[in-house]
Scaffold this motif. Structure first.
Motif, PDB file in Angstrom:
ATOM      1  N   SER A 111      -8.389  -3.640   7.979  1.00  0.00           N
ATOM      2  CA  SER A 111      -7.285  -3.864   8.911  1.00  0.00           C
ATOM      3  C   SER A 111      -6.004  -3.362   8.239  1.00  0.00           C
ATOM      4  N   THR A 112      -4.984  -3.144   9.023  1.00  0.00           N
ATOM      5  CA  THR A 112      -3.686  -2.763   8.465  1.00  0.00           C
ATOM      6  C   THR A 112      -3.218  -3.850   7.510  1.00  0.00           C
ATOM      7  N   PHE A 113      -3.443  -5.113   7.871  1.00  0.00           N
ATOM      8  CA  PHE A 113      -3.049  -6.237   7.031  1.00  0.00           C
ATOM      9  C   PHE A 113      -3.763  -6.175   5.678  1.00  0.00           C
ATOM     10  N   GLU A 114      -5.059  -5.877   5.683  1.00  0.00           N
ATOM     11  CA  GLU A 114      -5.820  -5.794   4.428  1.00  0.00           C
ATOM     12  C   GLU A 114      -5.250  -4.715   3.513  1.00  0.00           C
ATOM     13  N   LEU A 115      -4.923  -3.554   4.081  1.00  0.00           N
ATOM     14  CA  LEU A 115      -4.350  -2.487   3.257  1.00  0.00           C
ATOM     15  C   LEU A 115      -2.991  -2.903   2.706  1.00  0.00           C
ATOM     16  N   GLN A 116      -2.177  -3.580   3.524  1.00  0.00           N
ATOM     17  CA  GLN A 116      -0.872  -4.048   3.049  1.00  0.00           C
ATOM     18  C   GLN A 116      -1.061  -5.039   1.898  1.00  0.00           C
ATOM     19  N   GLU A 117      -1.984  -5.956   2.054  1.00  0.00           N
ATOM     20  CA  GLU A 117      -2.237  -6.947   0.999  1.00  0.00           C
ATOM     21  C   GLU A 117      -2.741  -6.270  -0.269  1.00  0.00           C
ATOM     22  N   ASN A 118      -3.624  -5.303  -0.133  1.00  0.00           N
ATOM     23  CA  ASN A 118      -4.097  -4.567  -1.313  1.00  0.00           C
ATOM     24  C   ASN A 118      -2.937  -3.837  -1.975  1.00  0.00           C
TER      25      ASN A 118
END
Length: 186
Positions: free
Chosen positions: A153-160
């Motif tokens: 998800s976009t959120f997962e990439l941001q968190e990474n």
């Protein structure tokens, strides 16, 4: 005196979160000044450095926030960089963490066997592991994936991305980059 290029502005969305963490959403001092003058952003914090014209002076913005909220993309773009970010810049076979320029793209099911270039079939791999696996399935090469590939998800990439701080962090940016860091107790 330090060159003006050394004064980028951290760009926050209207909710005061960075537009992106990796790469960090930064604008050049020129872009930031234009956005302030055109009233598209609010100045949150400034540097000590000023820029001048014949009839005004302005301290360079170090943190700006957009006046209008920009929603995050629902689905991230399928790019080499985003695959590496999803996989946290680590080979999915041996686990070695490497800079992006030392990673390769590996098709879990090789294209020669009908594998497609999709989120669910591509992983980050170091060159030695990619060569060792070759045009075989991981099990045929005696290799195991650390994590099976999926579309993030976009959120997962941001968190990474938050796990990989940039080389330069101005003090005025810190309050906006690490929302979940433990607060100091006094």
């Amino acid at each position: 005196m330090v060159a003006l290029e050394s004064y980028p502005a951290l760009v926050l969305n209207a909710d005061f979160r960075p537009l992106s963490y990796f790469p960090l959403s930064l604008w050049s001092w020129q872009e930031a000044v234009k956005a302030v003058v055109s009233e598209r952003v609010n100045v949150v914090s400034v540097y000590e450095r000023e820029v001048h014209s014949p009839n005004w002076a302005m301290r360079l913005p170090s943190v700006i926030s957009l006046k209008e909220y920009i929603p995050a993309a629902r689905r991230p773009a399928f790019t080499r960089f985003n695959v590496f970010l999803r996989d946290r810049f680590a080979c999915q076979y041996c686990g070695d963490e490497l800079p992006a320029h030392d990673l390769t793209f590996d098709h879990v099911v090789p294209r020669a066997l009908g594998g497609r270039t999709t989120w669910a079939n591509v992983v980050a791999a170091c060159s030695p592991c990619n060569l060792r696996k070759g045009a075989r399935l991981p099990r045929q090469a005696g290799m195991h994936l650390r994590r099976w590939p999926t579309e993030p998800s976009t959120f997962e990439l941001q968190e990474n991305g938050r796990s990989f701080p940039p080389n330069f962090l101005h003090q005025s940016w810190r309050d906006f980059l690490y929302w979940d860091t433990e607060l100091e107790q006094f």
